[in-house]
Design a protein around this motif. Structure first.
Motif, PDB file in Angstrom:
ATOM      1  N   SER A 151       0.805  -1.219   0.000  1.00 56.81           N
ATOM      2  CA  SER A 151       0.000   0.000   0.000  1.00 56.81           C
ATOM      3  C   SER A 151       0.836   1.268   0.000  1.00 56.81           C
ATOM      4  O   SER A 151       0.289   2.363   0.052  1.00 56.81           O
ATOM      5  CB  SER A 151      -0.916   0.014   1.240  1.00 56.81           C
ATOM      6  N   VAL A 152       2.157   1.145  -0.056  1.00 54.36           N
ATOM      7  CA  VAL A 152       3.020   2.319   0.074  1.00 54.36           C
ATOM      8  C   VAL A 152       2.655   3.399  -0.928  1.00 54.36           C
ATOM      9  O   VAL A 152       2.568   4.567  -0.600  1.00 54.36           O
ATOM     10  CB  VAL A 152       4.505   1.918  -0.091  1.00 54.36           C
TER      11      VAL A 152
ATOM     12  N   PHE B 242      -1.059   9.446   0.563  1.00 53.99           N
ATOM     13  CA  PHE B 242      -1.004  10.783  -0.016  1.00 53.99           C
ATOM     14  C   PHE B 242       0.345  11.048  -0.671  1.00 53.99           C
ATOM     15  O   PHE B 242       1.345  10.410  -0.375  1.00 53.99           O
ATOM     16  CB  PHE B 242      -1.327  11.838   1.044  1.00 53.99           C
ATOM     17  N   ASP B 243       0.370  12.007  -1.590  1.00 57.52           N
ATOM     18  CA  ASP B 243       1.553  12.301  -2.389  1.00 57.52           C
ATOM     19  C   ASP B 243       2.455  13.258  -1.624  1.00 57.52           C
ATOM     20  O   ASP B 243       2.222  14.462  -1.593  1.00 57.52           O
ATOM     21  CB  ASP B 243       1.114  12.916  -3.722  1.00 57.52           C
ATOM     22  N   LEU B 244       3.514  12.730  -1.010  1.00 57.88           N
ATOM     23  CA  LEU B 244       4.400  13.558  -0.201  1.00 57.88           C
ATOM     24  C   LEU B 244       5.122  14.589  -1.051  1.00 57.88           C
ATOM     25  O   LEU B 244       5.294  15.735  -0.651  1.00 57.88           O
ATOM     26  CB  LEU B 244       5.418  12.671   0.524  1.00 57.88           C
TER      27      LEU B 244
ATOM     28  N   SER C  89       4.754   5.878   8.273  1.00 56.45           N
ATOM     29  CA  SER C  89       5.179   7.277   8.342  1.00 56.45           C
ATOM     30  C   SER C  89       4.244   8.167   7.545  1.00 56.45           C
ATOM     31  O   SER C  89       3.836   9.243   8.002  1.00 56.45           O
ATOM     32  CB  SER C  89       6.607   7.422   7.814  1.00 56.45           C
ATOM     33  N   ARG C  90       3.904   7.739   6.344  1.00 56.25           N
ATOM     34  CA  ARG C  90       3.014   8.528   5.498  1.00 56.25           C
ATOM     35  C   ARG C  90       1.630   8.640   6.129  1.00 56.25           C
ATOM     36  O   ARG C  90       0.988   9.698   6.072  1.00 56.25           O
ATOM     37  CB  ARG C  90       2.933   7.886   4.110  1.00 56.25           C
ATOM     38  N   ARG C  91       1.175   7.568   6.744  1.00 55.08           N
ATOM     39  CA  ARG C  91      -0.127   7.598   7.414  1.00 55.08           C
ATOM     40  C   ARG C  91      -0.104   8.587   8.575  1.00 55.08           C
ATOM     41  O   ARG C  91      -1.061   9.346   8.786  1.00 55.08           O
ATOM     42  CB  ARG C  91      -0.481   6.194   7.911  1.00 55.08           C
ATOM     43  N   GLN C  92       1.010   8.598   9.329  1.00 58.52           N
ATOM     44  CA  GLN C  92       1.119   9.524  10.454  1.00 58.52           C
ATOM     45  C   GLN C  92       1.181  10.970   9.963  1.00 58.52           C
ATOM     46  O   GLN C  92       0.552  11.863  10.539  1.00 58.52           O
ATOM     47  CB  GLN C  92       2.365   9.202  11.282  1.00 58.52           C
ATOM     48  N   LEU C  93       1.925  11.206   8.884  1.00 56.93           N
ATOM     49  CA  LEU C  93       1.995  12.556   8.326  1.00 56.93           C
ATOM     50  C   LEU C  93       0.624  13.014   7.837  1.00 56.93           C
ATOM     51  O   LEU C  93       0.237  14.167   8.025  1.00 56.93           O
ATOM     52  CB  LEU C  93       2.997  12.607   7.177  1.00 56.93           C
ATOM     53  N   ARG C  94      -0.097  12.115   7.202  1.00 62.08           N
ATOM     54  CA  ARG C  94      -1.428  12.480   6.709  1.00 62.08           C
ATOM     55  C   ARG C  94      -2.335  12.895   7.862  1.00 62.08           C
ATOM     56  O   ARG C  94      -3.080  13.871   7.761  1.00 62.08           O
ATOM     57  CB  ARG C  94      -2.061  11.308   5.954  1.00 62.08           C
TER      58      ARG C  94
END
Length: 203
Positions: free
Chosen positions: A121-122, A126-128, A187-192
């Motif tokens: 799912s990486v 969202f598009d960092l 990490s991306r989930r936490q940033l989102r």
């Protein structure tokens, strides 16, 4: 951007020969050879260590330690892998030991999810890169990245902002590629979760 979507530039024979020539020059004690190696890779070393420890004085001392280790163990370098990855591995190891001595957690605890499912799912979060490109989002994004644990902060910036392929990150850190992808997903989930209410980032 997924790793499969990112073009991977194969290591050329010229690159391999340049790495080997530099290493041989350093080992032979050629004037200026180690200084050339230092200039070429000090930015990489600083970036990895700084992202891990987030303390300028510690980063400076640890980078010095890393290059002392590079000089001491350079004879162990094998040209099958890029010199960049080998030096990155030394920098990462030095920073990791520093955090372990201070009992600072490297990463958040796994949430019990399926690591391989996360890995798949990486690229669907969202598009960092797009968030980074928005000027008004820079401050929020930088602050959000700083909230991540050291390992995840380092992996995220190496992959998304420095565009280092997952294979090279694996060589630097000694982590399996699936493990790296799982960390990236979390990490991306936490940033989102942090950015969504502030700048409207959506998955």
């Amino acid at each position: 951007m997924t790793d499969s979507a990112r073009p991977i530039v194969p290591r050329t024979t010229a690159d391999a020969e340049a790495d080997l020539a530099l290493v041989q020059a350093v080992l032979a004690g050629a004037p200026g050879a180690f200084e050339r190696l230092l200039r070429q890779y000090q930015g990489l070393c600083w970036h990895i260590v700084d992202r891990m420890v987030r303390h300028p004085e510690d980063t400076r001392e640890l980078c010095q330690e890393a290059f002392l280790r590079v000089h001491r163990y350079l004879h162990q370098y094998r040209s099958e892998s890029p010199l960049k990855a080998w030096i990155g591995q030394v920098a990462y190891s030095v920073a990791k030991r520093h955090l372990e001595r201070r009992r600072i957690p490297l990463a958040e605890a796994p949430d019990g999810g399926d690591g391989m499912a996360l890995a798949e799912s990486v690229g669907q979060d969202f598009d960092l890169e797009a968030a980074w490109a928005e000027d008004e989002a820079l401050g929020h994004l930088h602050a959000a990245i700083e909230t991540l644990p050291p390992l995840q902060r380092t992996l995220l910036t190496l992959y998304h902002l420095d565009e280092v392929p997952i294979g090279e990150i694996a060589a630097m850190t000694g982590l399996a590629e699936g493990t790296i992808k799982s960390h990236l997903f979390r990490s991306r989930r936490q940033l989102r979760a942090v950015l969504e209410p502030r700048i409207g980032v959506v998955a």
